[in-house]
Design an enzyme around this catalytic site. Structure first.
Site, PDB file in Angstrom:
ATOM      1  N   ASN A   9      -7.080  -8.357 -10.143  1.00 30.21           N
ATOM      2  CA  ASN A   9      -7.298  -8.164  -8.874  1.00 30.21           C
ATOM      3  C   ASN A   9      -8.034  -6.950  -8.698  1.00 30.21           C
ATOM      4  O   ASN A   9      -7.698  -5.749  -8.574  1.00 30.21           O
ATOM      5  CB  ASN A   9      -5.941  -7.907  -7.796  1.00 30.21           C
ATOM      6  CG  ASN A   9      -6.331  -7.583  -6.274  1.00 30.21           C
ATOM      7  OD1 ASN A   9      -7.349  -7.748  -5.862  1.00 30.21           O
ATOM      8  ND2 ASN A   9      -5.338  -7.388  -5.718  1.00 30.21           N
ATOM      9  N   LYS A  11      -9.680  -5.642  -5.991  1.00 33.80           N
ATOM     10  CA  LYS A  11      -9.573  -5.185  -4.783  1.00 33.80           C
ATOM     11  C   LYS A  11     -11.080  -4.702  -4.146  1.00 33.80           C
ATOM     12  O   LYS A  11     -11.860  -5.577  -4.367  1.00 33.80           O
ATOM     13  CB  LYS A  11      -8.509  -4.089  -4.675  1.00 33.80           C
ATOM     14  CG  LYS A  11      -7.118  -4.259  -5.562  1.00 33.80           C
ATOM     15  CD  LYS A  11      -6.205  -3.514  -5.314  1.00 33.80           C
ATOM     16  CE  LYS A  11      -5.067  -3.701  -5.927  1.00 33.80           C
ATOM     17  NZ  LYS A  11      -3.905  -2.771  -6.107  1.00 33.80           N
ATOM     18  N   HIS A  96      -1.277 -10.171  -0.386  1.00 34.38           N
ATOM     19  CA  HIS A  96      -1.196  -8.910  -1.063  1.00 34.38           C
ATOM     20  C   HIS A  96      -0.539  -7.797  -0.064  1.00 34.38           C
ATOM     21  O   HIS A  96      -0.893  -7.867   1.127  1.00 34.38           O
ATOM     22  CB  HIS A  96      -2.562  -8.706  -1.575  1.00 34.38           C
ATOM     23  CG  HIS A  96      -2.301  -7.678  -2.510  1.00 34.38           C
ATOM     24  ND1 HIS A  96      -2.196  -6.059  -2.018  1.00 34.38           N
ATOM     25  CD2 HIS A  96      -2.487  -7.481  -4.069  1.00 34.38           C
ATOM     26  CE1 HIS A  96      -2.005  -5.335  -3.352  1.00 34.38           C
ATOM     27  NE2 HIS A  96      -2.157  -6.066  -4.493  1.00 34.38           N
ATOM     28  N   GLU A  98      -1.358  -4.935   0.236  1.00 31.88           N
ATOM     29  CA  GLU A  98      -2.249  -4.063   1.093  1.00 31.88           C
ATOM     30  C   GLU A  98      -2.504  -4.742   2.517  1.00 31.88           C
ATOM     31  O   GLU A  98      -3.189  -4.257   3.358  1.00 31.88           O
ATOM     32  CB  GLU A  98      -3.545  -3.589   0.137  1.00 31.88           C
ATOM     33  CG  GLU A  98      -3.131  -2.644  -0.958  1.00 31.88           C
ATOM     34  CD  GLU A  98      -3.870  -2.941  -2.188  1.00 31.88           C
ATOM     35  OE1 GLU A  98      -4.740  -3.382  -2.367  1.00 31.88           O
ATOM     36  OE2 GLU A  98      -3.131  -2.265  -3.184  1.00 31.88           O
ATOM     37  N   GLU A 168       5.014  -8.194  -6.696  1.00 27.97           N
ATOM     38  CA  GLU A 168       4.593  -6.815  -6.533  1.00 27.97           C
ATOM     39  C   GLU A 168       5.339  -5.863  -5.783  1.00 27.97           C
ATOM     40  O   GLU A 168       5.197  -5.670  -4.744  1.00 27.97           O
ATOM     41  CB  GLU A 168       3.005  -6.851  -6.238  1.00 27.97           C
ATOM     42  CG  GLU A 168       2.226  -7.805  -6.892  1.00 27.97           C
ATOM     43  CD  GLU A 168       0.786  -7.377  -6.814  1.00 27.97           C
ATOM     44  OE1 GLU A 168      -0.019  -7.238  -7.889  1.00 27.97           O
ATOM     45  OE2 GLU A 168       0.117  -7.305  -5.714  1.00 27.97           O
ATOM     46  N   GLY A 174      -0.448   0.582  -8.260  1.00 31.50           N
ATOM     47  CA  GLY A 174      -1.370   1.843  -8.373  1.00 31.50           C
ATOM     48  C   GLY A 174      -0.981   3.400  -8.588  1.00 31.50           C
ATOM     49  O   GLY A 174      -1.220   4.397  -8.564  1.00 31.50           O
ATOM     50  N   SER A 214       1.134  -1.536 -11.654  1.00 30.75           N
ATOM     51  CA  SER A 214       0.949  -0.580 -12.790  1.00 30.75           C
ATOM     52  C   SER A 214       1.269  -1.222 -14.258  1.00 30.75           C
ATOM     53  O   SER A 214       1.848  -0.723 -15.079  1.00 30.75           O
ATOM     54  CB  SER A 214       1.755   0.510 -12.612  1.00 30.75           C
ATOM     55  OG  SER A 214       1.381   1.326 -11.494  1.00 30.75           O
TER      56      SER A 214
HETATM   57  P1  13P Z   1      -2.185  -1.941 -10.114  1.00 28.60           P
HETATM   58  O1  13P Z   1      -2.107  -2.774 -11.367  1.00 28.60           O
HETATM   59  O2  13P Z   1      -3.349  -0.906  -9.980  1.00 28.60           O
HETATM   60  O3  13P Z   1      -0.944  -1.135  -9.738  1.00 28.60           O
HETATM   61  O4  13P Z   1      -2.254  -2.874  -8.890  1.00 28.60           O
HETATM   62  C1  13P Z   1      -1.486  -4.008  -8.980  1.00 28.60           C
HETATM   63  C2  13P Z   1      -1.920  -4.791  -7.754  1.00 28.60           C
HETATM   64  O5  13P Z   1      -1.878  -4.356  -6.431  1.00 28.60           O
HETATM   65  C3  13P Z   1      -2.577  -6.088  -8.111  1.00 28.60           C
HETATM   66  O6  13P Z   1      -2.692  -6.837  -6.954  1.00 28.60           O
END
Ligand code: 13P
Length: 251
Positions: A9, A11, A96, A98, A168, A174, A214
């Site tokens: 992803n 983003k 997601h 976010e 997640e 992150g 992560s």
């Molecule tokens: P990270 O791997 O950067 O923690 O992000 C995970 C994520 O949100 C994938 O959709």
């Protein structure tokens, strides 16, 4: 049949040229390699068509990171599921954390998005997961159950069989703080039981449940070794081929 999947992803990262280079580099790295999982990259909407045209999409599935909850019309700035399909993308990441946190996505809009994605032949990668406070107060099981029930339990068994789930935990995204392999297995098993209670053992057994948060080359093997962890949804580590490949090769 349950599939193992490693999905990136990206983003809101990379310009079109940077994204194209990254996708081509991954395509080249996978050439001639025996890979034991499906590989997907979720890329910005502006990149979908160019990337789908530039890589071998039988080896790397292309995903949008979102789609609209409406079919078409006066929704300025939105991108419909049909538009996503027309680029050559085969997947769409939905729900997601976010998007839930920053763009107000609710179970109701996600329900519509999922139905439209499926009606257009896209595979939704449907994200669920709790925030830190919910985990610390022991509410994480209830939270993910409510997220699934509110958005995808209206689907028929046949429709549900076409979606991929991604757990997640928001506190792991992150942050460099991964869920332990035991924490991931515990909640993935719970998610599968929840699906089994609704759709039966066969549908639950066939459902791919990815872990995200992560995940990296150092922890992927241990996470993916769990019986109910069928791959990963990868953020930061999907932005560099030398970081993404070891996760793919963890299978
Ligand atoms: P990270 O791997 O950067 O923690 O992000 C995970 C994520 O949100 C994938 O959709």
């Amino acid at each position: 049949m349950r599939k193992n999947i490693v999905a990136g992803n990206w983003k809101m990262n990379t310009t079109l040229n940077e994204g194209l280079e990254l996708a081509k580099e991954l395509d080249a790295a996978l050439k001639g390699k025996a890979i034991n999982c499906d590989v997907v990259i979720g890329v910005p909407a502006t990149h979908l068509a160019s990337i789908a045209a530039a890589i071998d999409t039988t080896k790397i599935g292309v995903a949008a990171e979102n789609c609209a909850d409406k079919v078409s019309g006066a929704y300025t700035g939105e991108i419909s599921a049909a538009m996503v399909v027309s680029t050559g993308a085969k997947y769409v990441i939905l729900g997601h954390s976010e998007r839930r946190a920053y763009y107000g996505e609710t179970e109701t809009t996600l329900k519509e998005k999922t139905l439209l994605a499926l009606a257009n032949g896209l595979t939704p990668i449907f994200c669920i997961g709790e925030v830190l406070e919910e985990r610390e107060s022991g509410k994480h099981f209830d939270v993910v159950k409510a997220q699934i029930e509110g958005s995808v339990f209206n689907l028929s068994a046949e429709e549900f069989g076409k979606i991929v789930l991604a757990y997640e935990p928001v506190w792991a995204i992150g942050t460099g703080k991964t869920a332990s392999a035991a924490q991931a297995q515990e909640i993935h098993a719970f998610i599968r039981q929840t699906v089994a209670a609704k759709y039966g053992a066969t549908v639950a057994d066939d459902c791919s449940i990815l872990y995200g948060g992560s995940c990296n080359g150092a922890n992927a093997k241990e996470l993916f070794a769990n019986p109910d962890v069928d791959g990963g949804l990868i953020g930061g580590a999907a932005l560099a081929v030398d970081k993404f490949m070891p996760i793919i090769e963890a299978f």
